[in-house]
Write a protein that holds these residues in place. Structure first.
Motif, PDB file in Angstrom:
ATOM      1  N   VAL A 274       0.828  -1.206   0.000  1.00 29.96           N
ATOM      2  CA  VAL A 274       0.000   0.000   0.000  1.00 29.96           C
ATOM      3  C   VAL A 274       0.865   1.259   0.000  1.00 29.96           C
ATOM      4  O   VAL A 274       0.577   2.235  -0.715  1.00 29.96           O
ATOM      5  CB  VAL A 274      -0.954  -0.001   1.214  1.00 29.96           C
ATOM      6  N   LEU A 275       1.950   1.237   0.777  1.00 28.03           N
ATOM      7  CA  LEU A 275       2.795   2.422   0.923  1.00 28.03           C
ATOM      8  C   LEU A 275       3.882   2.524  -0.146  1.00 28.03           C
ATOM      9  O   LEU A 275       4.620   3.514  -0.170  1.00 28.03           O
ATOM     10  CB  LEU A 275       3.446   2.425   2.309  1.00 28.03           C
ATOM     11  N   ARG A 276       3.968   1.503  -1.004  1.00 25.19           N
ATOM     12  CA  ARG A 276       5.018   1.506  -2.026  1.00 25.19           C
ATOM     13  C   ARG A 276       4.948   2.766  -2.896  1.00 25.19           C
ATOM     14  O   ARG A 276       5.984   3.286  -3.329  1.00 25.19           O
ATOM     15  CB  ARG A 276       4.884   0.250  -2.894  1.00 25.19           C
ATOM     16  N   ARG A 277       3.752   3.265  -3.140  1.00 22.03           N
ATOM     17  CA  ARG A 277       3.583   4.449  -3.982  1.00 22.03           C
ATOM     18  C   ARG A 277       4.373   5.635  -3.445  1.00 22.03           C
ATOM     19  O   ARG A 277       4.882   6.453  -4.207  1.00 22.03           O
ATOM     20  CB  ARG A 277       2.098   4.788  -4.062  1.00 22.03           C
ATOM     21  N   TRP A 278       4.488   5.742  -2.130  1.00 21.38           N
ATOM     22  CA  TRP A 278       5.159   6.883  -1.515  1.00 21.38           C
ATOM     23  C   TRP A 278       6.603   6.585  -1.102  1.00 21.38           C
ATOM     24  O   TRP A 278       7.423   7.493  -1.062  1.00 21.38           O
ATOM     25  CB  TRP A 278       4.364   7.348  -0.289  1.00 21.38           C
ATOM     26  N   ILE A 279       6.905   5.328  -0.774  1.00 20.10           N
ATOM     27  CA  ILE A 279       8.241   5.020  -0.264  1.00 20.10           C
ATOM     28  C   ILE A 279       9.068   4.194  -1.235  1.00 20.10           C
ATOM     29  O   ILE A 279      10.232   3.887  -0.963  1.00 20.10           O
ATOM     30  CB  ILE A 279       8.145   4.273   1.079  1.00 20.10           C
ATOM     31  N   GLY A 280       8.490   3.842  -2.398  1.00 19.48           N
ATOM     32  CA  GLY A 280       9.206   3.008  -3.359  1.00 19.48           C
ATOM     33  C   GLY A 280      10.502   3.636  -3.825  1.00 19.48           C
ATOM     34  O   GLY A 280      11.528   2.970  -3.949  1.00 19.48           O
ATOM     35  N   GLY A 281      10.479   4.947  -4.082  1.00 16.14           N
ATOM     36  CA  GLY A 281      11.683   5.636  -4.530  1.00 16.14           C
ATOM     37  C   GLY A 281      12.771   5.621  -3.480  1.00 16.14           C
ATOM     38  O   GLY A 281      13.953   5.409  -3.787  1.00 16.14           O
ATOM     39  N   PHE A 282      12.398   5.854  -2.221  1.00 22.10           N
ATOM     40  CA  PHE A 282      13.366   5.829  -1.122  1.00 22.10           C
ATOM     41  C   PHE A 282      14.013   4.454  -1.002  1.00 22.10           C
ATOM     42  O   PHE A 282      15.229   4.338  -0.824  1.00 22.10           O
ATOM     43  CB  PHE A 282      12.665   6.200   0.184  1.00 22.10           C
ATOM     44  N   ILE A 283      13.198   3.412  -1.094  1.00 19.27           N
ATOM     45  CA  ILE A 283      13.717   2.053  -0.973  1.00 19.27           C
ATOM     46  C   ILE A 283      14.664   1.723  -2.123  1.00 19.27           C
ATOM     47  O   ILE A 283      15.704   1.082  -1.931  1.00 19.27           O
ATOM     48  CB  ILE A 283      12.544   1.048  -0.916  1.00 19.27           C
ATOM     49  N   THR A 284      14.330   2.181  -3.328  1.00 13.69           N
ATOM     50  CA  THR A 284      15.202   1.940  -4.479  1.00 13.69           C
ATOM     51  C   THR A 284      16.540   2.644  -4.315  1.00 13.69           C
ATOM     52  O   THR A 284      17.598   2.075  -4.612  1.00 13.69           O
ATOM     53  CB  THR A 284      14.517   2.423  -5.770  1.00 13.69           C
ATOM     54  N   ARG A 285      16.504   3.885  -3.820  1.00 10.13           N
ATOM     55  CA  ARG A 285      17.744   4.651  -3.647  1.00 10.13           C
ATOM     56  C   ARG A 285      18.631   4.084  -2.543  1.00 10.13           C
ATOM     57  O   ARG A 285      19.845   4.222  -2.590  1.00 10.13           O
ATOM     58  CB  ARG A 285      17.411   6.112  -3.334  1.00 10.13           C
ATOM     59  N   HIS A 286      18.029   3.454  -1.557  1.00 12.58           N
ATOM     60  CA  HIS A 286      18.785   2.948  -0.413  1.00 12.58           C
ATOM     61  C   HIS A 286      18.729   1.425  -0.326  1.00 12.58           C
ATOM     62  O   HIS A 286      18.799   0.858   0.764  1.00 12.58           O
ATOM     63  CB  HIS A 286      18.245   3.558   0.883  1.00 12.58           C
ATOM     64  N   LYS A 287      18.612   0.758  -1.467  1.00 12.50           N
ATOM     65  CA  LYS A 287      18.441  -0.692  -1.447  1.00 12.50           C
ATOM     66  C   LYS A 287      19.659  -1.420  -0.870  1.00 12.50           C
ATOM     67  O   LYS A 287      19.522  -2.483  -0.265  1.00 12.50           O
ATOM     68  CB  LYS A 287      18.131  -1.215  -2.853  1.00 12.50           C
ATOM     69  N   LYS A 288      20.856  -0.830  -1.040  1.00  8.70           N
ATOM     70  CA  LYS A 288      22.051  -1.484  -0.494  1.00  8.70           C
ATOM     71  C   LYS A 288      22.019  -1.478   1.026  1.00  8.70           C
ATOM     72  O   LYS A 288      22.267  -2.501   1.675  1.00  8.70           O
ATOM     73  CB  LYS A 288      23.307  -0.783  -1.002  1.00  8.70           C
TER      74      LYS A 288
END
Length: 346
Positions: free
Chosen positions: A185-199
């Motif tokens: 549900v929250l991926r829409r708002w936090i997906g970019g953050f998770i992608t940038r900090h995936k390491k």
């Protein structure tokens, strides 16, 4: 300076060494009393956060697009949640001659957990297979496993699962499914953050799993259940798992051919349909088995390392098949398949 990498000639996944070190720490310094309560609470929170991240990472759009190749995904799901469990049930005849009851229960649980994602992608890429199919197959398997694995455990393990009950299903929903859905549900708002900090978040993943392992094995040490395992029993377990892996690798490869799949699809089926996820299995075992989780996850930990070593050899050989000479290099990040790197322990 170049970033240090794990030597390509070293067959053992470094993360497995960390897991073994965590088991050793739990054996020497198990959490007791208040420390055990703190570790248990932290482990519960870590599991919930782990599955929250899983949900936030899964792209709904990619999953929907992957449905176009539904025959391949159904084949992988059938291997993971039908063929594997049937083989696990067939191994019941080895108890108690070769395996103790607890080791067999762990072996059967191993056959119920979902497939891997990262290592399936890496090996499929190395072998010049259908990487997008491997991505979707692993994702579908992990998603289905949140529901299917507990249901299969309830049906096949029952009360033999070390306290498995309806309460365990409620815990699965609250600790695994609810956080996963919240992540979606929250991926829409936090997906970019998770992608940038995936390491960085990848380290959080692994740290969470190490905490789960420490808590589970600490409980096992306090309960004294490790006295039930001997070197002969462990050798028997390794032999059984070697046969199980060989059977699944053979069935997925030649079964894919019999079903009319092309070489690239057969590679994805073989690597996604023959492996089991340590990252998903460990938290589930902690919820389902409680104090008995240490013995329940032992077969999974051993099988995980075995599948990495064997599949690495197979992937390299597939890459040198005559048919692979004209196949294009799959679109996967070079860092995941470069010499000296290993697929993530998932």
């Amino acid at each position: 300076m170049k970033r240090l990498q794990w030597p390509s000639w070293m067959p053992i996944d470094p993360y497995i060494l960390l897991l073994l070190g965590t088991v050793g720490l739990a054996a020497l310094l198990p959490a007791r009393g208040t420390g055990a309560d703190v570790a248990s609470g932290a482990s519960t929170a870590a599991i919930a956060f782990l599955f929250f991240l899983y949900g936030a990472r899964l792209s709904t759009r990619e999953a929907v697009e992957g449905l176009k190749h539904w025959r391949l995904h159904v084949t992988v799901l059938a291997c993971t949640f039908v063929v594997f469990p049937l083989l696990g049930l067939a191994a019941r005849g080895l108890e108690p001659v070769l395996l103790t009851h607890n080791l067999y229960t762990g072996l059967l649980f191993l056959t119920l957990v979902p497939s891997t994602i990262q290592s399936s992608i890496a090996f499929t890429s190395m072998a010049r297979g259908n990487v997008p199919a491997a991505i979707c197959a692993g994702s579908f398997s992990s998603l289905a496993g949140i529901v299917v694995t507990p249901l299969l455990a309830a049906a096949l393990l029952g009360s033999s699962g070390g306290g498995f009950s309806a309460d365990s299903l409620v815990k699965i929903v609250l600790q695994l499914l609810v956080p996963f859905l919240a992540g979606q549900v929250l991926r829409r708002w936090i997906g970019g953050f998770i992608t940038r900090h995936k390491k960085v978040l990848g380290y959080v993943d692994r740290g969470s799993i190490l905490l789960v392992v420490y808590t589970a094995f600490s409980e096992g040490m306090v309960q004294g259940i490790w006295h039930q395992v001997s070197a002969v029993r462990l050798a028997g377990l390794l032999a059984v798992e070697a046969v199980l892996l060989a059977v699944m690798l053979t069935l997925t490869w030649y079964g894919g051919k019999a079903l009319g799949f092309q070489r690239e699809d057969r590679i994805a089926i073989q690597f996604a349909g023959s492996k089991k996820s340590l990252a998903s299995g460990l938290p589930m075992a902690s919820v389902l088995f409680g104090a008995h989780a240490s013995l329940a996850v032992l077969p999974l930990m051993l099988f995980h390392q075995m599948q990495l070593m064997v599949c690495a050899v197979i992937a390299k050989r597939r890459a040198h098949d005559p048919e692979a000479a004209t196949a294009p290099v799959p679109p996967v990040a070079a860092s995941r398949i470069a010499v000296g790197t290993a697929p993530r322990s998932d």
